[in-house]
Scaffold this motif. Structure first.
Motif, short mmCIF file in Angstrom:
data_model
loop_
_atom_site.label_atom_id
_atom_site.label_comp_id
_atom_site.label_asym_id
_atom_site.label_seq_id
_atom_site.Cartn_x
_atom_site.Cartn_y
_atom_site.Cartn_z
N GLN A 34 0.83 -1.21 0.00
CA GLN A 34 0.00 0.00 0.00
C GLN A 34 0.86 1.26 0.00
N PRO A 37 1.24 2.61 -4.25
CA PRO A 37 -0.03 2.25 -4.90
C PRO A 37 -0.13 2.59 -6.38
N TRP A 38 0.88 3.21 -6.96
CA TRP A 38 0.82 3.62 -8.36
C TRP A 38 1.76 2.78 -9.21
N ASP A 100 4.30 8.71 -4.67
CA ASP A 100 3.61 9.97 -4.94
C ASP A 100 3.60 10.22 -6.45
N PRO A 101 2.44 10.09 -7.09
CA PRO A 101 2.39 10.23 -8.56
C PRO A 101 2.71 11.64 -9.04
N GLU A 126 -0.84 4.67 -13.48
CA GLU A 126 -2.20 4.33 -13.07
C GLU A 126 -2.22 3.95 -11.60
N GLU A 127 -3.29 4.35 -10.92
CA GLU A 127 -3.46 3.92 -9.55
C GLU A 127 -3.76 2.42 -9.56
N ASP A 128 -3.04 1.69 -8.74
CA ASP A 128 -3.13 0.23 -8.74
C ASP A 128 -2.81 -0.28 -7.32
N PRO A 129 -3.68 0.02 -6.35
CA PRO A 129 -3.37 -0.32 -4.96
C PRO A 129 -3.24 -1.82 -4.69
#
Length: 148
Positions: A34, A37-38, A100-101, A126-129
């Motif tokens: 976690q 997450p990106w 941090d994207p 892409e967010e990918d938790p």
């Protein structure tokens, strides 16, 4: 805490084409997912290819130089960790997990705006938790007896 990287080289194929994949095997059992997450995918176009669609030795040197520009900047302050490198079908793909994207995007925008890049490249984040986008590369390690 980000684990110390441990790289595994995997010779495989994509479709009927040869592929060389380097995976950070330390991420296979990384439990603090976690924290990253990106999913960041950077695609670099190869110019000089051998008959099988893989880069020539000279091209590979250029691709490694391009990666050496990108990776340390992304990884500064532990904002990103290298997941995998895939070389196949006239393309080098670099995969990272990112904390941090916005920081990663700002870094990549600075690099991409510099004149005369070694090779043309682009990226998608892409967010990918749940790390679903990382599974194809991590699952390649399941075939390696060192990790079973």
């Amino acid at each position: 805490m980000i684990p110390k990287p441990h790289y595994s080289l995997i010779i495989t194929s994509i479709g009927g084409d040869p592929a060389v994949v380097v995976v950070n095997a330390a991420l296979r059992t990384f439990t603090d997912r976690q924290a990253l997450p990106w999913h960041l995918r950077i695609s670099i176009d190869c110019k000089q290819l051998s008959a099988n669609g893989m880069p020539t030795i000279e091209e590979d040197d250029i691709l490694q130089m391009q990666e050496a520009i990108i990776t340390p900047l992304l990884q500064s302050n532990q904002n990103a960790v290298f997941l995998a490198r895939i070389t196949s079908r006239g393309e080098r793909v670099l995969l990272y997990r990112v904390y941090d994207p916005e920081v990663a995007d700002n870094t990549l925008q600075k690099i991409i705006s510099e004149p005369s890049p070694l090779r043309e490249w682009d990226y998608r984040m892409e967010e990918d938790p749940d790390w679903e986008l990382a599974q194809p590369e991590l699952k390649l390690l399941a075939h390696d007896l060192r990790y079973n």
